[in-house]
Enzyme design. Sequence first.
Site, PDB file in Angstrom:
ATOM      1  N   TYR A 105       0.833  -1.210   0.000  1.00  0.00           N
ATOM      2  CA  TYR A 105       0.000   0.000   0.000  1.00  0.00           C
ATOM      3  C   TYR A 105       0.870   1.263   0.000  1.00  0.00           C
ATOM      4  O   TYR A 105       0.637   2.200  -0.768  1.00  0.00           O
ATOM      5  CB  TYR A 105      -0.880  -0.079   1.241  1.00  0.00           C
ATOM      6  CG  TYR A 105      -1.880   1.011   1.464  1.00  0.00           C
ATOM      7  CD1 TYR A 105      -3.008   1.144   0.663  1.00  0.00           C
ATOM      8  CD2 TYR A 105      -1.730   1.903   2.530  1.00  0.00           C
ATOM      9  CE1 TYR A 105      -3.953   2.131   0.912  1.00  0.00           C
ATOM     10  CE2 TYR A 105      -2.668   2.887   2.788  1.00  0.00           C
ATOM     11  CZ  TYR A 105      -3.775   2.999   1.969  1.00  0.00           C
ATOM     12  OH  TYR A 105      -4.701   3.975   2.226  1.00  0.00           O
TER      13      TYR A 105
ATOM     14  N   LYS B   8       0.981   4.028  -2.918  1.00  0.00           N
ATOM     15  CA  LYS B   8       0.594   5.410  -2.587  1.00  0.00           C
ATOM     16  C   LYS B   8       1.736   6.377  -2.887  1.00  0.00           C
ATOM     17  O   LYS B   8       1.504   7.508  -3.331  1.00  0.00           O
ATOM     18  CB  LYS B   8       0.181   5.510  -1.121  1.00  0.00           C
ATOM     19  CG  LYS B   8      -1.134   4.795  -0.788  1.00  0.00           C
ATOM     20  CD  LYS B   8      -2.295   5.318  -1.593  1.00  0.00           C
ATOM     21  CE  LYS B   8      -3.652   5.023  -0.983  1.00  0.00           C
ATOM     22  NZ  LYS B   8      -4.773   5.447  -1.843  1.00  0.00           N
TER      23      LYS B   8
HETATM   24  N1  LIG Z   1      -9.710   6.452   5.824  1.00  0.00           N
HETATM   25  C1  LIG Z   1      -8.446   6.779   6.030  1.00  0.00           C
HETATM   26  O1  LIG Z   1      -8.001   7.100   7.153  1.00  0.00           O
HETATM   27  C2  LIG Z   1      -7.488   6.777   4.883  1.00  0.00           C
HETATM   28  C3  LIG Z   1      -6.132   7.046   5.161  1.00  0.00           C
HETATM   29  C4  LIG Z   1      -5.237   7.120   4.106  1.00  0.00           C
HETATM   30  C5  LIG Z   1      -5.692   6.906   2.815  1.00  0.00           C
HETATM   31  N2  LIG Z   1      -7.002   6.604   2.586  1.00  0.00           N
HETATM   32  C6  LIG Z   1      -7.411   6.392   1.202  1.00  0.00           C
HETATM   33  O2  LIG Z   1      -8.597   7.095   0.961  1.00  0.00           O
HETATM   34  C7  LIG Z   1      -9.344   6.444  -0.076  1.00  0.00           C
HETATM   35  C8  LIG Z   1     -10.772   6.227   0.390  1.00  0.00           C
HETATM   36  O3  LIG Z   1     -10.757   5.306   1.466  1.00  0.00           O
HETATM   37  P1  LIG Z   1     -11.933   5.195   2.569  1.00  0.00           P
HETATM   38  O4  LIG Z   1     -11.277   5.254   3.881  1.00  0.00           O
HETATM   39  O5  LIG Z   1     -13.036   6.139   2.238  1.00  0.00           O
HETATM   40  O6  LIG Z   1     -12.374   3.670   2.354  1.00  0.00           O
HETATM   41  P2  LIG Z   1     -13.744   3.014   1.824  1.00  0.00           P
HETATM   42  O7  LIG Z   1     -13.510   1.545   1.802  1.00  0.00           O
HETATM   43  O8  LIG Z   1     -14.897   3.532   2.618  1.00  0.00           O
HETATM   44  O9  LIG Z   1     -13.883   3.612   0.359  1.00  0.00           O
HETATM   45  C9  LIG Z   1     -13.204   3.102  -0.762  1.00  0.00           C
HETATM   46  C10 LIG Z   1     -14.202   2.919  -1.876  1.00  0.00           C
HETATM   47  O10 LIG Z   1     -13.522   2.480  -3.058  1.00  0.00           O
HETATM   48  C11 LIG Z   1     -14.350   1.542  -3.715  1.00  0.00           C
HETATM   49  N3  LIG Z   1     -13.551   0.681  -4.598  1.00  0.00           N
HETATM   50  C12 LIG Z   1     -12.693  -0.308  -4.231  1.00  0.00           C
HETATM   51  N4  LIG Z   1     -12.168  -0.880  -5.316  1.00  0.00           N
HETATM   52  C13 LIG Z   1     -12.699  -0.255  -6.391  1.00  0.00           C
HETATM   53  C14 LIG Z   1     -12.518  -0.411  -7.787  1.00  0.00           C
HETATM   54  N5  LIG Z   1     -11.696  -1.341  -8.283  1.00  0.00           N
HETATM   55  N6  LIG Z   1     -13.204   0.413  -8.625  1.00  0.00           N
HETATM   56  C15 LIG Z   1     -14.051   1.361  -8.122  1.00  0.00           C
HETATM   57  N7  LIG Z   1     -14.264   1.527  -6.794  1.00  0.00           N
HETATM   58  C16 LIG Z   1     -13.592   0.732  -5.943  1.00  0.00           C
HETATM   59  C17 LIG Z   1     -14.985   0.752  -2.567  1.00  0.00           C
HETATM   60  O11 LIG Z   1     -16.165   0.058  -2.986  1.00  0.00           O
HETATM   61  C18 LIG Z   1     -15.243   1.842  -1.547  1.00  0.00           C
HETATM   62  O12 LIG Z   1     -16.561   2.400  -1.657  1.00  0.00           O
HETATM   63  C19 LIG Z   1      -8.575   5.162  -0.391  1.00  0.00           C
HETATM   64  O13 LIG Z   1      -7.747   5.379  -1.513  1.00  0.00           O
HETATM   65  C20 LIG Z   1      -7.726   4.955   0.844  1.00  0.00           C
HETATM   66  O14 LIG Z   1      -6.578   4.183   0.573  1.00  0.00           O
HETATM   67  C21 LIG Z   1      -7.905   6.538   3.595  1.00  0.00           C
END
Ligand SMILES: NC(=O)c1ccc[n+]([C@@H]2O[C@H](COP(=O)([O-])OP(=O)(O)OC[C@H]3O[C@@H](n4cnc5c(N)ncnc54)[C@H](O)[C@@H]3O)[C@@H](O)[C@H]2O)c1
Length: 300
Positions: A165, A169
Amino acid sequence: MSDISFDGRVAVVTGAGGGLGRTYALELASRGAAVVVNDLGGSVEGRGGDSTAAQRVVDEIRAQGGDAVPNFDSVMTPEGGANVVKTAVDSFGKVDVVVNNAGFLRDKSFLKLTWEDLDAIVDVHLKAAFYVSQPAFAVMKSNGYGRFVFTASNATFGNFGQSNYAAAKMGLVGLSNTIAVEGARAGILSNVIMPMAKTRMTEELLGDFADYLAPELVTPMVTYLCSEACTTTHGAFSAAGGRYASVFWGLAQGWYAGPAASPTAEDIQAHLDEITDREGHLVPQSTTDEVVALSKHFTR
Ligand SMILES: NC(=O)c1ccc[n+]([C@@H]2O[C@H](COP(=O)([O-])OP(=O)(O)OC[C@H]3O[C@@H](n4cnc5c(N)ncnc54)[C@H](O)[C@@H]3O)[C@@H](O)[C@H]2O)c1
């Protein structure tokens, strides 16, 4: 300070069926953007899929008087990425904003990492951003306007169990910086968001700390970076719990061995303090900036 409006703008948000992406889609739509809500559905480990997540957010936007269409493609394939952008162009005539946000986790300590878990994570975070952004870049370039936001993570600082990851990233930082350089003359800005928020992806990992981290507290930073008002490009921003902070990749002044020197490993050891001293460091905005910084030593 004027209100930030997205009237007449078309935005694509990938992975917008839940979590952070949903909040971005709702906010952009509430400010006048027509939004493509992309989401494949599926589990937090990227298994399965269903169309209800994206459709629910579209219904929510429409119920609030906004304009949105769903897209159910996986962004993990070139065809899927192209189809997300095609949905925007077919439905609304163009694309102005892309928030690359879709993703999932396959955490494993480094020695336990399988190539399947490496491929899946590189595909959904890094390659997917290429698949969506290249066709979008073509549309933006011909319109002379665009905004990209790429979603990285504080895992790029190094986090146990997240080698796949963190590497994917960090790749997005290089992609965003290059799009910032290549897009500059076409009015295309590109930035990276490093969010921390309570979503299904993190609530177990973050424990009680997650209660400080409403996803809605990340949204203002992303909304700004997507807007006409945005003046920054080639940036990266941490956004979490109401604290917003620039993150940067810097170059120290370093130690120069001299024009005729043949430095050895022992010289490096002897000068390590100067090599690592961050006083007066530069934050290069392009490869050229490093070449210029280096060339000051090469005066003949
Ligand atoms: N939540 C955090 O603290 C955090 C921290 C760092 C980075 N992120 C990043 O933020 C982004 C959003 O994460 P989140 O926390 O909202 O998680 P989440 O799981 O709620 O949202 C991610 C969404 O992406 C969709 N998804 C997954 N694979 C897919 C694909 N192949 N095509 C289309 N859609 C797809 C999922 O169905 C989901 O709705 C991600 O890239 C995650 O890595 C989140």
